[in-house]
Enzyme design. Structure first.
Site, PDB file in Angstrom:
ATOM      1  N   ASP A 190       0.854  -1.201   0.000  1.00  0.00           N
ATOM      2  CA  ASP A 190       0.000   0.000   0.000  1.00  0.00           C
ATOM      3  C   ASP A 190       0.885   1.243   0.000  1.00  0.00           C
ATOM      4  O   ASP A 190       2.107   1.165   0.139  1.00  0.00           O
ATOM      5  CB  ASP A 190      -0.955  -0.002   1.204  1.00  0.00           C
ATOM      6  CG  ASP A 190      -0.220   0.086   2.533  1.00  0.00           C
ATOM      7  OD1 ASP A 190       0.853  -0.531   2.658  1.00  0.00           O
ATOM      8  OD2 ASP A 190      -0.702   0.773   3.453  1.00  0.00           O
ATOM      9  N   HIS A 515       1.477  -8.924  -3.521  1.00  0.00           N
ATOM     10  CA  HIS A 515       0.487  -7.865  -3.287  1.00  0.00           C
ATOM     11  C   HIS A 515       1.276  -6.567  -3.131  1.00  0.00           C
ATOM     12  O   HIS A 515       1.689  -6.197  -2.031  1.00  0.00           O
ATOM     13  CB  HIS A 515      -0.333  -8.174  -2.034  1.00  0.00           C
ATOM     14  CG  HIS A 515      -1.404  -7.155  -1.748  1.00  0.00           C
ATOM     15  ND1 HIS A 515      -2.644  -7.213  -2.327  1.00  0.00           N
ATOM     16  CD2 HIS A 515      -1.415  -6.051  -0.965  1.00  0.00           C
ATOM     17  CE1 HIS A 515      -3.376  -6.186  -1.910  1.00  0.00           C
ATOM     18  NE2 HIS A 515      -2.650  -5.456  -1.069  1.00  0.00           N
ATOM     19  N   ASP A 560       1.145 -17.511  -4.492  1.00  0.00           N
ATOM     20  CA  ASP A 560       1.810 -16.430  -5.230  1.00  0.00           C
ATOM     21  C   ASP A 560       0.755 -15.712  -6.078  1.00  0.00           C
ATOM     22  O   ASP A 560       0.775 -15.783  -7.300  1.00  0.00           O
ATOM     23  CB  ASP A 560       2.933 -17.008  -6.094  1.00  0.00           C
ATOM     24  CG  ASP A 560       3.684 -15.905  -6.839  1.00  0.00           C
ATOM     25  OD1 ASP A 560       3.564 -14.724  -6.438  1.00  0.00           O
ATOM     26  OD2 ASP A 560       4.373 -16.224  -7.825  1.00  0.00           O
ATOM     27  N   GLU A 569       2.123 -10.240   0.558  1.00  0.00           N
ATOM     28  CA  GLU A 569       2.431  -8.805   0.434  1.00  0.00           C
ATOM     29  C   GLU A 569       3.938  -8.645   0.669  1.00  0.00           C
ATOM     30  O   GLU A 569       4.632  -9.611   1.003  1.00  0.00           O
ATOM     31  CB  GLU A 569       1.621  -8.000   1.462  1.00  0.00           C
ATOM     32  CG  GLU A 569       1.721  -6.496   1.232  1.00  0.00           C
ATOM     33  CD  GLU A 569       0.648  -5.660   1.964  1.00  0.00           C
ATOM     34  OE1 GLU A 569      -0.257  -6.241   2.577  1.00  0.00           O
ATOM     35  OE2 GLU A 569       0.745  -4.419   1.900  1.00  0.00           O
TER      36      GLU A 569
HETATM   37  O1  G3I Z   1       1.204 -12.674  16.800  1.00  0.00           O
HETATM   38  C1  G3I Z   1      -0.032 -13.393  16.742  1.00  0.00           C
HETATM   39  C2  G3I Z   1       0.186 -14.821  17.097  1.00  0.00           C
HETATM   40  O2  G3I Z   1       0.625 -14.899  18.405  1.00  0.00           O
HETATM   41  C3  G3I Z   1      -1.107 -15.580  16.886  1.00  0.00           C
HETATM   42  O3  G3I Z   1      -0.877 -16.932  17.095  1.00  0.00           O
HETATM   43  C4  G3I Z   1      -1.592 -15.367  15.466  1.00  0.00           C
HETATM   44  C5  G3I Z   1      -2.945 -16.000  15.211  1.00  0.00           C
HETATM   45  O4  G3I Z   1      -3.624 -15.293  14.195  1.00  0.00           O
HETATM   46  O5  G3I Z   1      -1.747 -14.013  15.224  1.00  0.00           O
HETATM   47  C6  G3I Z   1      -0.573 -13.287  15.352  1.00  0.00           C
HETATM   48  O6  G3I Z   1      -0.885 -11.981  15.085  1.00  0.00           O
HETATM   49  C7  G3I Z   1      -1.053 -11.598  13.773  1.00  0.00           C
HETATM   50  C8  G3I Z   1       0.003 -10.533  13.527  1.00  0.00           C
HETATM   51  O7  G3I Z   1      -0.200  -9.940  12.298  1.00  0.00           O
HETATM   52  C9  G3I Z   1       1.413 -11.127  13.531  1.00  0.00           C
HETATM   53  O8  G3I Z   1       2.358 -10.140  13.344  1.00  0.00           O
HETATM   54  C10 G3I Z   1      -2.443 -11.062  13.568  1.00  0.00           C
HETATM   55  O9  G3I Z   1      -3.367 -12.131  13.598  1.00  0.00           O
HETATM   56  C11 G3I Z   1      -2.538 -10.345  12.258  1.00  0.00           C
HETATM   57  O10 G3I Z   1      -3.796  -9.749  12.101  1.00  0.00           O
HETATM   58  C12 G3I Z   1      -1.455  -9.299  12.172  1.00  0.00           C
HETATM   59  O11 G3I Z   1      -1.413  -8.803  10.906  1.00  0.00           O
HETATM   60  C13 G3I Z   1      -0.845  -7.535  10.676  1.00  0.00           C
HETATM   61  C14 G3I Z   1      -1.596  -6.958   9.499  1.00  0.00           C
HETATM   62  O12 G3I Z   1      -1.024  -5.727   9.121  1.00  0.00           O
HETATM   63  C15 G3I Z   1      -3.074  -6.729   9.790  1.00  0.00           C
HETATM   64  O13 G3I Z   1      -3.229  -5.773  10.739  1.00  0.00           O
HETATM   65  C16 G3I Z   1       0.642  -7.691  10.322  1.00  0.00           C
HETATM   66  O14 G3I Z   1       1.391  -8.032  11.473  1.00  0.00           O
HETATM   67  C17 G3I Z   1       1.179  -6.397   9.756  1.00  0.00           C
HETATM   68  O15 G3I Z   1       2.482  -6.645   9.257  1.00  0.00           O
HETATM   69  C18 G3I Z   1       0.291  -5.888   8.643  1.00  0.00           C
HETATM   70  O16 G3I Z   1       0.780  -4.675   8.232  1.00  0.00           O
HETATM   71  C19 G3I Z   1       0.220  -4.146   7.060  1.00  0.00           C
HETATM   72  C20 G3I Z   1      -0.271  -2.754   7.409  1.00  0.00           C
HETATM   73  O17 G3I Z   1      -1.357  -2.874   8.308  1.00  0.00           O
HETATM   74  C21 G3I Z   1      -0.664  -1.978   6.160  1.00  0.00           C
HETATM   75  N1  G3I Z   1       0.372  -1.992   5.203  1.00  0.00           N
HETATM   76  C22 G3I Z   1       0.765  -3.319   4.795  1.00  0.00           C
HETATM   77  C23 G3I Z   1       1.281  -4.095   5.976  1.00  0.00           C
HETATM   78  C24 G3I Z   1       1.777  -5.471   5.579  1.00  0.00           C
HETATM   79  O18 G3I Z   1       0.768  -6.385   5.319  1.00  0.00           O
HETATM   80  O1  9MR Z   2      -3.641  -3.403   0.211  1.00  0.00           O
HETATM   81  C1  9MR Z   2      -3.901  -3.530   1.589  1.00  0.00           C
HETATM   82  C2  9MR Z   2      -2.716  -4.138   2.283  1.00  0.00           C
HETATM   83  O2  9MR Z   2      -1.613  -3.274   2.200  1.00  0.00           O
HETATM   84  C3  9MR Z   2      -3.036  -4.460   3.719  1.00  0.00           C
HETATM   85  O3  9MR Z   2      -2.013  -5.219   4.301  1.00  0.00           O
HETATM   86  C4  9MR Z   2      -4.332  -5.246   3.809  1.00  0.00           C
HETATM   87  C5  9MR Z   2      -4.736  -5.508   5.238  1.00  0.00           C
HETATM   88  O4  9MR Z   2      -4.932  -4.350   5.939  1.00  0.00           O
HETATM   89  O5  9MR Z   2      -5.356  -4.579   3.155  1.00  0.00           O
HETATM   90  C6  9MR Z   2      -5.118  -4.379   1.787  1.00  0.00           C
HETATM   91  O6  9MR Z   2      -6.192  -3.712   1.225  1.00  0.00           O
HETATM   92  C7  9MR Z   2      -7.347  -4.506   1.038  1.00  0.00           C
HETATM   93  C8  9MR Z   2      -8.418  -4.097   2.027  1.00  0.00           C
HETATM   94  O7  9MR Z   2      -8.030  -4.400   3.332  1.00  0.00           O
HETATM   95  C9  9MR Z   2      -9.716  -4.786   1.684  1.00  0.00           C
HETATM   96  N1  9MR Z   2     -10.091  -4.547   0.326  1.00  0.00           N
HETATM   97  C10 9MR Z   2      -9.098  -5.016  -0.639  1.00  0.00           C
HETATM   98  C11 9MR Z   2      -7.776  -4.308  -0.410  1.00  0.00           C
HETATM   99  C12 9MR Z   2      -6.701  -4.874  -1.344  1.00  0.00           C
HETATM  100  O8  9MR Z   2      -7.036  -4.794  -2.636  1.00  0.00           O
END
Ligand code: G3I
Ligand code: 9MR
Length: 592
Positions: A190, A515, A560, A569
């Site tokens: 993003d 992604h 992939d 991503e």
């Molecule tokens: O750490 C727990 C683990 O203990 C547990 O067993 C497991 C079960 O689901 O969950 C783990 O946590 C997860 C965590 O990532 C791990 O780092 C959460 O479920 C999961 O929702 C969380 O996802 C994060 C995601 O955003 C959604 O919020 C990612 O860490 C984080 O890297 C990702 O970051 C996104 C930004 O929001 C937006 N930009 C892109 C970026 C990369 O995807």
């Molecule tokens: O592109 C977004 C990505 O960077 C984030 O990790 C992800 C989770 O927050 O969300 C992606 O965006 C999606 C959104 O959450 C739901 N609609 C589709 C988007 C991707 O096309």
């Protein structure tokens, strides 16, 4: 499952008769042979994993299968604790000759070609740092540096005309205020910019510089700043650091949590992403991560006062002010849902929310202490609340502070010296836990001993385990930590249950559809190179609902496909520990 005895006896006979000729020149490329698709250092361990049925023998040959350079026997079969599948090891560590080869397994086929040579991971180290250049905001990427992926600047107007979100207004900056907050890196697939995630990313990159300064002097990646007197790693980090500085409110030292569109963009190029952007609420986690990184930058840029006048002092001042803000606002966590209940427009981009800032306090205190040499920072927070050593992630930065204390062991004040033996012991025991039973693991990697490793961004788990092992090596000089760190680089480059090399642009089975908005929208088949895919995530199907998951085990839960943001991503905080791991292993290759 193994072949029946009679079949094995037949293979063995054929093998003996073949002497130095190849088992069968009709061998096909086999996806069942998993290895680091880039290659191996001459003196380091060399392992391929053979999944499923196989005969007992393997060979290493030239890629045309004509010349046998090594013969060996596969290990006994092990059961993958996560998938239940069978794995056997082809260990050809004894082969130390430079060249390009394949592994051939009788009845299975041959592997992708790989190289044995010095500096074998240099290209990956360079490529993964260059990956950050491709994420740059506010600047054209000309072909001279970006090659095929050259593109116009993104967010030139948008990020110089950023609005203050209602959640972020302050007396000096009422609602209609327009700010300039250019530069930085796009966070991931993003186009938003998040301070918390920038913190661990820049901190990790700068740590490579602090741990391996000589290596970094020669670590050139062909960016516009290459050839100036500042190492490329620092120049690239500065692109984001300068943006971070703009995220501090000069009136009170507080730091906005992020700069973002209210909603994610479609899959378009950055210069076409023209939505209005906001800085949103200041948070304690943002302030402390910012303080930590600025304090670290303050000491690193000090020797560059001629090239970058005033920068080091500005960083330290910014760090001290952010720290002071955090002291006054310790409970101001970023809670997106609660914020959206109170303010409009709703903000639905990444949260990087956190319920507990104690680790951010530890990191900031450690960095400020080391930079300023002021014991007051060391005493300000409980640096060692318990014996836990949680692996670094954006939400858990305690170890970054501990690594820094370890790095400056020799210059700690008496107060910190007192705690140091215990800290050192704990860092080593973290590493000992990581290396335990790797030999029983299906892929013989530190990564993946537990299904818990396969979370969103699991590639960064592997990379950060590797970083922790490099830290243990630095503390002990015990090569077992280096050897084990290398197993995780092998994992990322192909020795894993998916068979992918997770770094775009590298390997024979690279990730092709991350992604990542530019990679999807640029019309070029190959994705932007040097970017680390998040990797298998046991919960990915629920989290991104992308069609196409067929795996039944966490270690294979990866597709992939560009819709798979929960498994495929890319993100700056995943790339940074890869840069560290590949860079450190290159710097230490003679020791392996
Ligand atoms: O750490 C727990 C683990 O203990 C547990 O067993 C497991 C079960 O689901 O969950 C783990 O946590 C997860 C965590 O990532 C791990 O780092 C959460 O479920 C999961 O929702 C969380 O996802 C994060 C995601 O955003 C959604 O919020 C990612 O860490 C984080 O890297 C990702 O970051 C996104 C930004 O929001 C937006 N930009 C892109 C970026 C990369 O995807
Ligand atoms: O592109 C977004 C990505 O960077 C984030 O990790 C992800 C989770 O927050 O969300 C992606 O965006 C999606 C959104 O959450 C739901 N609609 C589709 C988007 C991707 O096309």
């Amino acid at each position: 499952m193994r072949f029946p005895k009679t079949v094995r006896a037949f293979f063995l006979l054929a093998w003996l008769l073949s002497s130095n000729t190849v088992i069968s020149q009709a061998q096909q490329l086999s996806p069942a042979i998993r290895l680091n698709q880039i290659g191996f250092y001459p003196n380091a361990a060399k392992i391929a994993i053979v999944v499923g049925e196989a005969s007992d023998e393997f060979q290493v040959t030239t890629p045309d299968l004509k010349k046998v350079v090594f013969k060996g026997t596969l290990s006994a079969a092990r059961q993958n604790a996560i998938s239940g599948k069978t794995a056997r090891t082809a260990d050809f560590s004894g082969l130390k000759t430079a060249g390009t080869f394949v592994v051939v397994v009788l009845g299975v086929g041959h592997s992708y070609p790989f190289e044995i040579k010095n500096d074998v991971h240099r290209a990956v180290a360079i490529g993964s740092l260059k990956g950050f250049y491709y994420q740059r905001v506010s600047v054209d990427l000309p072909a001279k540096y970006a090659g095929t992926w050259s593109r116009p600047a993104g967010h030139v107007q948008e990020d110089t005309h950023v609005r203050v979100h209602p959640s972020a207004v302050s007396p000096g900056r009422p609602e209609e205020t327009v700010l300039s907050s250019p530069r930085g890196w796009y966070d991931a697939g993003d186009y938003n910019k998040y301070i918390v995630n920038s913190g661990i990313t820049v901190g990790t990159l700068l740590s490579l510089y602090e741990d391996f300064p000589q290596f970094c002097q020669r670590f050139e990646i062909n960016i516009p700043e290459s050839g100036n007197k500042v190492p490329d790693l620092l120049d690239e980090s500065l692109w984001n650091l300068r943006w971070m500085l703009t995220m501090q409110d000069p009136a009170d030292g507080g730091v906005y949590h992020k700069l973002t569109n209210p909603r994610f963009d479609g899959m378009i190029m950055p210069d076409k992403a023209n939505k209005e952007r906001y800085v949103v609420q200041k948070s304690v986690t943002a302030a402390l991560d910012f303080a930590a990184v600025m304090a670290q930058a303050g000491r690193i840029f000090k020797p560059f006062s001629r090239e970058l006048p005033g920068l080091a002092d500005s960083c330290v001042t910014a760090a001290v002010r952010a720290w002071a803000w955090a002291r006054k606002n310790p409970n101001q966590l970023y809670r997106q849902n609660e914020m959206n209940e109170k303010f409009d427009p709703d903000v639905l981009s990444g949260e990087y929310g956190d319920r507990d800032a104690s680790d951010e306090w530890i990191w900031a205190a450690a960095e400020l202490y080391v930079t300023t040499k002021d014991d007051a920072y060391y005493q300000a927070v409980n640096l060692f609340p318990d014996d836990k050593m949680p692996l670094p992630s954006w939400a858990q930065v305690r170890l970054l502070g501990y690594y820094t204390l370890a790095r400056f062991e020799k210059s700690l004040s008496p107060l910190a010296q007192k705690d140091f033996p215990k800290l050192k012991k704990q860092l080593i025991s973290l590493a000992d836990g990581l290396v335990l039973d790797v030999d029983k693991q299906a892929y013989q990697t530190v990564m993946g001993k537990s299904a818990q490793d396969y979370i969103w961004g699991s590639s960064s788990v592997a990379a950060n385990q590797g970083v922790a092992l490099i830290q243990a090596y630095r503390l002990t000089n015990d090569k077992k930590y280096l050897r084990n760190a290398l197993t995780n680089l092998d994992y990322l480059l192909g020795r894993n249950a998916t068979g992918y090399c997770f770094v775009t642009g590298f390997g024979d089975k690279p990730v092709m559809n991350p992604h990542h908005r530019p990679s999807v929208a640029d019309g070029i088949e190959a994705p932007v190179p040097g970017l680390l895919s998040g990797g298998p995530n046991g919960n990915a199907p629920k989290q991104d609902k992308c069609a196409g998951y067929t795996a039944t085990s966490a270690d294979e839960m990866f597709i992939d496909a560009s819709c798979s943001y929960a498994s495929n991503e890319i993100a700056i905080n995943w790339n940074a520990p890869l840069v560290y791991l590949a860079g450190a292993l290159e710097a230490l290759q003679k020791a392996q």
